[in-house]
Design an enzyme around this catalytic site. Structure first.
Site, PDB file in Angstrom:
ATOM      1  N   GLU A 226      68.739 -44.260   8.930  1.00 55.70           N
ATOM      2  CA  GLU A 226      68.334 -45.804   9.698  1.00 55.70           C
ATOM      3  C   GLU A 226      67.779 -45.454  11.271  1.00 55.70           C
ATOM      4  O   GLU A 226      68.170 -44.670  11.192  1.00 55.70           O
ATOM      5  CB  GLU A 226      69.696 -46.637   9.386  1.00 55.70           C
ATOM      6  N   GLU A 337      71.808 -57.075  11.894  1.00 45.48           N
ATOM      7  CA  GLU A 337      73.034 -56.552  12.052  1.00 45.48           C
ATOM      8  C   GLU A 337      73.634 -56.873  13.319  1.00 45.48           C
ATOM      9  O   GLU A 337      73.515 -56.486  14.034  1.00 45.48           O
ATOM     10  CB  GLU A 337      74.045 -55.420  11.381  1.00 45.48           C
TER      11      GLU A 337
END
Ligand SMILES: *[C@@H]1O[C@H](CO)[C@@H](O)[C@H](O)[C@H]1NC(C)=O
Ligand SMILES: *[C@@H]1O[C@H](CO)[C@@H](O)[C@H](O)[C@H]1NC(C)=O
Length: 422
Positions: A226, A337
């Site tokens: 990520e 997110e």
């Protein structure tokens, strides 16, 4: 003297709070006061592990201290797994450049190398042969639930659009607005990400915008790489927008961490610090700024490389860290997110992206543009069959588009709590 005394007192109080929080857990209720000194010992040991002797230290305007440490002294090499690792100074292959010029150097392209992209650059640079590391402070460790938990994600937080049990996912309190592709083998991903400073309601929440490269099922052995930007008061102690990376090879259980906070990512670049504040930040109806991130797999060594902007090759995750990702990724996700802790029984007002919904468009809503994947022939391509996912579009939403020099793009984000998202 007085300030020092106050700091000591504060630290003692923080430790006391931490200690009593642990005391509140029934299974450890028998812990005695000697565990306070055990913890202090652990904190000091961990600081020693993370903060290496600096060739030069630069204090950023945001309060960060950036230590320029010798390349070979980075924390990754402290781990036995890396004992015989031969550091790669350049990737064998770069999907944006011909093989002939694959000897990329992050510093030699004229003009752009002096561009300020991180706020500490205002006060200095790290010399060649070193890497810039954000110094971990005692307070950073004391904010974590434990020394071991510092720098790690707490929950299974991967957006799982086709989960058999969607409830399982939203129960974690994490909310997403993403675009994704799956059903093929992927060897990299790219995007240019609009940079904002969304508001965070409370310190144990965060807001991030990132690329996920995922391998394997969503079970206990999920592999993930990520990279993106995040605001995380718990991790960094402030509300600044920071460049970050994460990796795990077992669905956030034992392996992996943010940035350089464990053995994993190997950094080769002396200009960009993981976890450091990005500069400048976009404003509503004002100047827009973005960062490009490219992650790709070196077909020869199998390592996953990370590039920031057009010419900062930052380093790599060695292939041996992973199981599924040692071959290829099976899913790529791009988007935002947040943590919705619902501390006051209502939806969090923590923002995602710019804090505004996609339908507001450029200059107001946050975007990902020029979304690409690296295919089986190692070519960068517009992804086929891009889909979207969000748990509650009335809180955070996502809208894709295609065309012009933005290629494949989407707007995403939202304010969180609002009349339609109570
Ligand atoms: C300190 O805490 C650990 C659990 O982390 C426990 O096993 C141990 O018995 C405690 N030590 C003392 C002296 O209470
Ligand atoms: C971060 O922002 C929140 C509100 O969004 C504020 O209450 C808090 O004081 C800020 N923290 C720091 C360290 O600036």
């Amino acid at each position: 003297m007085e300030v020092q005394g106050r700091r000591k007192m504060l630290r003692f109080l923080v430790m006391l709070v931490l200690f009593s929080m642990e005391m509140a857990v029934p299974s450890t209720a028998s812990r005695s006061k000697s565990n306070l000194s055990t913890q202090n010992h652990e904190v000091q040991a961990q600081l020693k592990l993370l903060n290496k002797p600096a060739v030069k230290s630069i204090k950023g305007p945001d309060g960060d201290i950036i230590d320029c440490i010798k390349l070979a002294h980075q924390p990754a090499f402290a781990h036995p797994l890396f004992k015989n690792h031969k550091i790669q100074m350049t990737p064998n292959f770069h999907p944006e450049r011909a093989f002939a010029e694959s000897k990329v150097s992050s510093n030699t392209e004229p003009g752009s190398s002096r561009k300020i992209t991180q706020v500490w650059h205002l006060n200095g640079r790290c010399p060649e042969g070193t890497i810039p590391m954000r110094r971990t402070k005692e307070d950073d460790l004391l904010r974590a639930s434990s020394v071991k938990a510092f720098g790690k994600k707490r929950h299974k937080t991967i957006p799982q659009p086709r989960s058999a049990d969607p409830d399982l996912f939203s129960q974690s309190g994490h909310q997403h607005a993403i675009a994704y592709v799956d059903g093929d083998k992927y060897y990299g991903a790219k995007a240019t990400i609009n940079v904002w400073e969304p508001k965070i309601q409370q310190p144990n929440e965060f807001s991030l915008s990132q690329i996920w490269l995922l391998g394997g099922s969503f079970g206990e052995d999920l592999n993930s790489i990520e990279a993106g930007w995040q605001i995380s008061p718990d991790l960094y102690g402030d509300n600044h927008t920071r460049l970050f990376t994460y990796w795990t090879s077992d669905a956030y259980q034992a392996t992996g961490c943010y940035n350089l906070l464990c053995s994993g990512f190997i950094q080769i670049n002396n200009e960009i610090a993981m976890g450091a504040s990005i500069y400048p930040i976009s404003g509503y109806h004002s100047s827009q700024y973005d960062i490009s991130l490219l992650v790709w797999k070196d077909p020869k060594e199998g390592n996953w490389w990370l590039q920031f902007g057009n010419n900062y090759v930052l380093g790599y995750w060695p292939a041996f860290l992973f199981s599924y990702l040692s071959d290829s990724a099976s899913m790529i996700e791009w988007g935002g997110e947040v943590v919705n802790s619902e501390s006051d029984g209502q939806h969090t007002s923590t923002q995602m992206g710019s804090g505004h919904f996609p339908n507001e468009g450029f200059g107001k809503a946050s975007y990902f543009k020029n979304i690409q994947i690296v295919d089986g022939s190692n070519n960068l391509r517009v992804p086929k069959g891009l889909e979207t996912f969000t748990e509650q579009s009335s809180c955070y939403d996502v809208e894709t588009g295609k065309g012009g020099n933005w290629g494949s793009y989407f707007y995403y984000g939202g304010p969180g709590r609002n009349p339609n998202c109570p």
